[in-house]
Design a protein around this motif. Sequence first.
Motif, PDB file in Angstrom:
ATOM      1  N   ILE A  40      36.739  30.611  37.099  1.00  0.00           N
ATOM      2  CA  ILE A  40      37.181  30.915  38.460  1.00  0.00           C
ATOM      3  C   ILE A  40      36.057  31.581  39.236  1.00  0.00           C
ATOM      4  O   ILE A  40      35.711  31.162  40.333  1.00  0.00           O
ATOM      5  CB  ILE A  40      38.424  31.825  38.426  1.00  0.00           C
ATOM      6  CG1 ILE A  40      39.581  31.111  37.740  1.00  0.00           C
ATOM      7  CG2 ILE A  40      38.819  32.251  39.828  1.00  0.00           C
ATOM      8  CD1 ILE A  40      40.810  31.973  37.582  1.00  0.00           C
ATOM      9  N   ARG A  41      35.506  32.624  38.679  1.00  0.00           N
ATOM     10  CA  ARG A  41      34.454  33.377  39.353  1.00  0.00           C
ATOM     11  C   ARG A  41      33.117  32.996  38.739  1.00  0.00           C
ATOM     12  O   ARG A  41      32.774  33.433  37.639  1.00  0.00           O
ATOM     13  CB  ARG A  41      34.692  34.883  39.211  1.00  0.00           C
ATOM     14  CG  ARG A  41      35.999  35.355  39.832  1.00  0.00           C
ATOM     15  CD  ARG A  41      35.990  35.198  41.340  1.00  0.00           C
ATOM     16  NE  ARG A  41      37.233  35.647  41.960  1.00  0.00           N
ATOM     17  CZ  ARG A  41      37.489  35.578  43.257  1.00  0.00           C
ATOM     18  NH1 ARG A  41      36.591  35.053  44.068  1.00  0.00           N
ATOM     19  NH2 ARG A  41      38.644  35.992  43.738  1.00  0.00           N
ATOM     20  N   SER A  42      32.380  32.174  39.428  1.00  0.00           N
ATOM     21  CA  SER A  42      31.071  31.770  38.937  1.00  0.00           C
ATOM     22  C   SER A  42      30.198  31.368  40.109  1.00  0.00           C
ATOM     23  O   SER A  42      30.704  31.068  41.203  1.00  0.00           O
ATOM     24  CB  SER A  42      31.180  30.600  37.938  1.00  0.00           C
ATOM     25  OG  SER A  42      31.701  29.453  38.579  1.00  0.00           O
ATOM     26  N   ARG A  43      28.918  31.367  39.892  1.00  0.00           N
ATOM     27  CA  ARG A  43      27.992  30.924  40.919  1.00  0.00           C
ATOM     28  C   ARG A  43      28.065  29.416  41.081  1.00  0.00           C
ATOM     29  O   ARG A  43      28.456  28.691  40.167  1.00  0.00           O
ATOM     30  CB  ARG A  43      26.569  31.349  40.555  1.00  0.00           C
ATOM     31  CG  ARG A  43      26.295  32.826  40.712  1.00  0.00           C
ATOM     32  CD  ARG A  43      26.241  33.214  42.171  1.00  0.00           C
ATOM     33  NE  ARG A  43      25.866  34.612  42.353  1.00  0.00           N
ATOM     34  CZ  ARG A  43      25.662  35.173  43.539  1.00  0.00           C
ATOM     35  NH1 ARG A  43      25.824  34.465  44.628  1.00  0.00           N
ATOM     36  NH2 ARG A  43      25.335  36.440  43.628  1.00  0.00           N
ATOM     37  N   ASN A  96      24.595  30.836  47.835  1.00  0.00           N
ATOM     38  CA  ASN A  96      25.604  31.284  46.865  1.00  0.00           C
ATOM     39  C   ASN A  96      25.342  30.726  45.471  1.00  0.00           C
ATOM     40  O   ASN A  96      26.257  30.521  44.692  1.00  0.00           O
ATOM     41  CB  ASN A  96      27.005  30.889  47.331  1.00  0.00           C
ATOM     42  CG  ASN A  96      28.096  31.661  46.620  1.00  0.00           C
ATOM     43  OD1 ASN A  96      27.885  32.788  46.165  1.00  0.00           O
ATOM     44  ND2 ASN A  96      29.277  31.069  46.505  1.00  0.00           N
ATOM     45  N   PRO A 153      35.821  31.009  46.587  1.00  0.00           N
ATOM     46  CA  PRO A 153      35.234  30.584  45.306  1.00  0.00           C
ATOM     47  C   PRO A 153      34.854  29.105  45.356  1.00  0.00           C
ATOM     48  O   PRO A 153      35.644  28.272  45.819  1.00  0.00           O
ATOM     49  CB  PRO A 153      36.360  30.847  44.297  1.00  0.00           C
ATOM     50  CG  PRO A 153      37.198  31.906  44.929  1.00  0.00           C
ATOM     51  CD  PRO A 153      37.148  31.648  46.401  1.00  0.00           C
TER      52      PRO A 153
END
Length: 316
Positions: free
Chosen positions: A91-94, A120, A194
Amino acid sequence: MISFSSFPATREYAEFSGPHHPYDPSDDVEMEIDEDYLDTNGSKLTYPGESLTSSQAYMRGHGTYVDNEEVIASVAGTIERVNKLVTVRAIRSRYNPEVGDLVVGRITEVQPRRWKVDANSRQDAVLMLSSVNLPGGVQRRKLESDELQMRNFFEEGDLLVAEVQAFFADGAMSLHTRSLRYGKLRNGQLVTVPPILVRRLKSHFIALPCGVDLILGLNGYIWVSKHVKEAEQEGEEGFDAEGVYSNINDNIDEITRTAISRVTNIVRILASHFIPLTDTLLIEAYDWTVDQEGGAKDLLSEDLSDALVTSLAFRV
């Protein structure tokens, strides 16, 4: 003096240390495989440590590991399956770029013959001077005089939409803005979500009926702005340098400003509830908010935002 002693083989190890025996499926503990659970097109959320399927029937991909013949998720994210390969997209990634991706970025530094762009990703992207349009739309080799005027094109803090052209040896992505649809962004507002919520679509330039344009950057940067007509965007009389590289916003009427704020808040609400963004869903959400006869700021209330998500869930 160090001495070594051998340990007796355990029963489990002794069973495998002898001669080879033919494989008998009845010896294994059957694990029920739910095909519908894996075929969710990235809409099913999982958590670290959750058992996904059997390692004998599927191969593990990124975001998973194998333990006791089971494929287990190692990160929180969405389940994706390609044939027999099961992966979990965090879910939270570059943002992980690919050639041809449409991205929205911000200029962070002006260097000799190039700009550094925050996209980003794990490192800043690079926009070369040779990868932008010159005034007049002339295709020629960039001269030293062009390098002296780089800040007339882009300077620190400017927002732009570009396309991933290639990658350098260190992994940094190279951008280009040679299309007339690419370039500096004006007359709008930036929203960050995201990257996993932005799916690859046929076109990432969306014109909503309410007079608002959206640019869905695959890197999670979304630009919501005043609608631009096709003729103005493509340029009827060649390349308009003053309009493309101008830092001055156009006059925006109150109705358009309200529509931009409404769409911006809708994107924030959908992102907070982890709902992927599509043109159809955004149009339905906008129509629903207009029917509520409330202001754009009222959408941020918890009750109204939950009601919006519930309404969209039934429609989907």
